[in-house]
Design a protein around this motif. Structure first.
Motif, short mmCIF file in Angstrom:
data_model
loop_
_atom_site.label_atom_id
_atom_site.label_comp_id
_atom_site.label_asym_id
_atom_site.label_seq_id
_atom_site.Cartn_x
_atom_site.Cartn_y
_atom_site.Cartn_z
N PRO A 49 -11.65 -12.04 37.76
CA PRO A 49 -12.98 -12.48 38.18
C PRO A 49 -13.11 -13.99 37.96
O PRO A 49 -13.77 -14.45 37.03
N PHE A 50 -12.46 -14.74 38.80
CA PHE A 50 -12.28 -16.16 38.59
C PHE A 50 -12.24 -16.84 39.95
O PHE A 50 -11.52 -16.41 40.83
N GLU A 51 -13.01 -17.85 40.13
CA GLU A 51 -13.10 -18.53 41.42
C GLU A 51 -12.14 -19.70 41.54
O GLU A 51 -12.04 -20.31 42.59
N GLY A 52 -11.47 -20.06 40.50
CA GLY A 52 -10.53 -21.17 40.58
C GLY A 52 -10.93 -22.34 39.70
O GLY A 52 -12.05 -22.43 39.21
N THR A 53 -10.00 -23.22 39.50
CA THR A 53 -10.25 -24.44 38.73
C THR A 53 -10.67 -25.54 39.69
O THR A 53 -10.02 -25.77 40.71
N HIS A 54 -11.77 -26.18 39.38
CA HIS A 54 -12.31 -27.24 40.24
C HIS A 54 -12.66 -28.44 39.38
O HIS A 54 -12.60 -28.39 38.14
N ALA A 55 -13.07 -29.52 40.05
CA ALA A 55 -13.44 -30.75 39.33
C ALA A 55 -14.55 -30.49 38.32
O ALA A 55 -14.59 -31.10 37.25
N TRP A 56 -15.45 -29.57 38.64
CA TRP A 56 -16.59 -29.31 37.74
C TRP A 56 -16.27 -28.31 36.63
O TRP A 56 -17.08 -28.10 35.74
N ASN A 57 -15.09 -27.66 36.64
CA ASN A 57 -14.72 -26.74 35.56
C ASN A 57 -13.22 -26.87 35.24
O ASN A 57 -12.50 -25.90 35.27
N PRO A 58 -12.75 -28.06 34.89
CA PRO A 58 -11.31 -28.31 34.75
C PRO A 58 -10.63 -27.47 33.67
O PRO A 58 -9.42 -27.31 33.71
N ASN A 59 -11.37 -26.92 32.74
CA ASN A 59 -10.74 -26.13 31.67
C ASN A 59 -10.78 -24.64 31.94
O ASN A 59 -10.30 -23.85 31.12
N LYS A 60 -11.33 -24.23 33.05
CA LYS A 60 -11.43 -22.81 33.36
C LYS A 60 -10.09 -22.33 33.94
O LYS A 60 -9.47 -23.01 34.74
N ARG A 61 -9.67 -21.16 33.52
CA ARG A 61 -8.44 -20.58 34.05
C ARG A 61 -8.52 -19.07 34.00
O ARG A 61 -9.32 -18.50 33.26
N CYS A 62 -7.68 -18.42 34.77
CA CYS A 62 -7.61 -16.96 34.77
C CYS A 62 -6.67 -16.55 33.64
O CYS A 62 -5.56 -17.08 33.53
N PRO A 63 -7.06 -15.60 32.80
CA PRO A 63 -6.17 -15.18 31.73
C PRO A 63 -4.94 -14.47 32.29
O PRO A 63 -4.99 -13.84 33.33
N SER A 64 -3.83 -14.60 31.60
CA SER A 64 -2.60 -13.92 32.03
C SER A 64 -2.76 -12.42 31.81
O SER A 64 -3.69 -11.96 31.15
N LEU A 65 -1.85 -11.66 32.38
CA LEU A 65 -1.89 -10.20 32.21
C LEU A 65 -1.86 -9.79 30.75
O LEU A 65 -2.51 -8.84 30.35
N LEU A 66 -1.11 -10.53 29.96
CA LEU A 66 -1.00 -10.18 28.54
C LEU A 66 -2.29 -10.46 27.77
O LEU A 66 -2.53 -9.87 26.74
N GLU A 67 -3.12 -11.36 28.31
CA GLU A 67 -4.38 -11.71 27.65
C GLU A 67 -5.53 -10.80 28.07
O GLU A 67 -6.56 -10.77 27.41
N ARG A 68 -5.37 -10.08 29.17
CA ARG A 68 -6.46 -9.26 29.68
C ARG A 68 -6.62 -7.99 28.85
O ARG A 68 -5.67 -7.43 28.33
N SER A 69 -7.84 -7.52 28.77
CA SER A 69 -8.09 -6.26 28.06
C SER A 69 -7.82 -5.10 28.99
O SER A 69 -7.92 -5.21 30.20
N ILE A 70 -7.55 -3.97 28.42
CA ILE A 70 -7.25 -2.76 29.22
C ILE A 70 -8.51 -2.19 29.80
O ILE A 70 -9.54 -2.13 29.27
#
Length: 159
Positions: A138-159
């Motif tokens: 549930p992530f729209e991408g990294t843009h100039a206004w949210n440079p620190n936002k990222r999609c968690p890797s599979l290992l970081e996601r909860s089940i």
């Protein structure tokens, strides 16, 4: 090219046969196997194919393919038909958050193959085609206004 999909008809197989040097087809049923063999034999070609299998990991979604327990009989039938080079299998698992179902499915396939196929027969299997995928992040991408936002890797996601 691996051609995969349910309810293939004569026209599908005719196109596959026309390009048999570039296409491997995953079959769903004995009906498809017999039809493919008849058409390929008439054209004098061999078509590479595999079977879509359903394992115990795929509860609730079993309307496509054949049970894993039918693989050996399907392999034996395919091996006796002209126009067929049986060389693999396919399974499909959708909408996962972690790789656990893929791992357990591969483990189940490996145990079945070890118990039901000779080493020479296992050597005929050139591929396992894994279909499906993971829930999108549930992530729209990294843009100039949210440079620190990222999609968690599979290992970081909860089940």
């Amino acid at each position: 090219i691996i051609y995969t999909g349910p309810a293939k008809v004569r026209e599908d197989f005719e196109a596959i046969i026309e390009h048999a040097d570039r296409i491997t087809v995953n079959l769903e049923s004995a009906r498809e196997l017999v039809l493919l063999s008849e058409l390929a034999t008439k054209k004098g070609v061999k078509v590479r194919c595999g079977l879509r299998v359903v394992t115990s990991s795929q509860k609730g979604w079993t309307k496509f393919g054949q049970p894993l327990t039918a693989l050996k009989d399907f392999f034996d039938q395919a091996s006796a038909l002209s126009g067929i080079e049986f060389c693999g299998m396919h399974f499909h698992i959708s909408m996962n958050k972690v790789p656990d179902k893929y791992v357990s499915t591969l483990q189940e396939i490996g145990e079945y193959m070890q118990a039901n196929f000779s080493s020479d027969e296992r050597a005929c299997f050139q591929y396992i085609d894994i279909g499906g995928g993971y829930y999108p992040c549930p992530f729209e991408g990294t843009h100039a206004w949210n440079p620190n936002k990222r999609c968690p890797s599979l290992l970081e996601r909860s089940i």
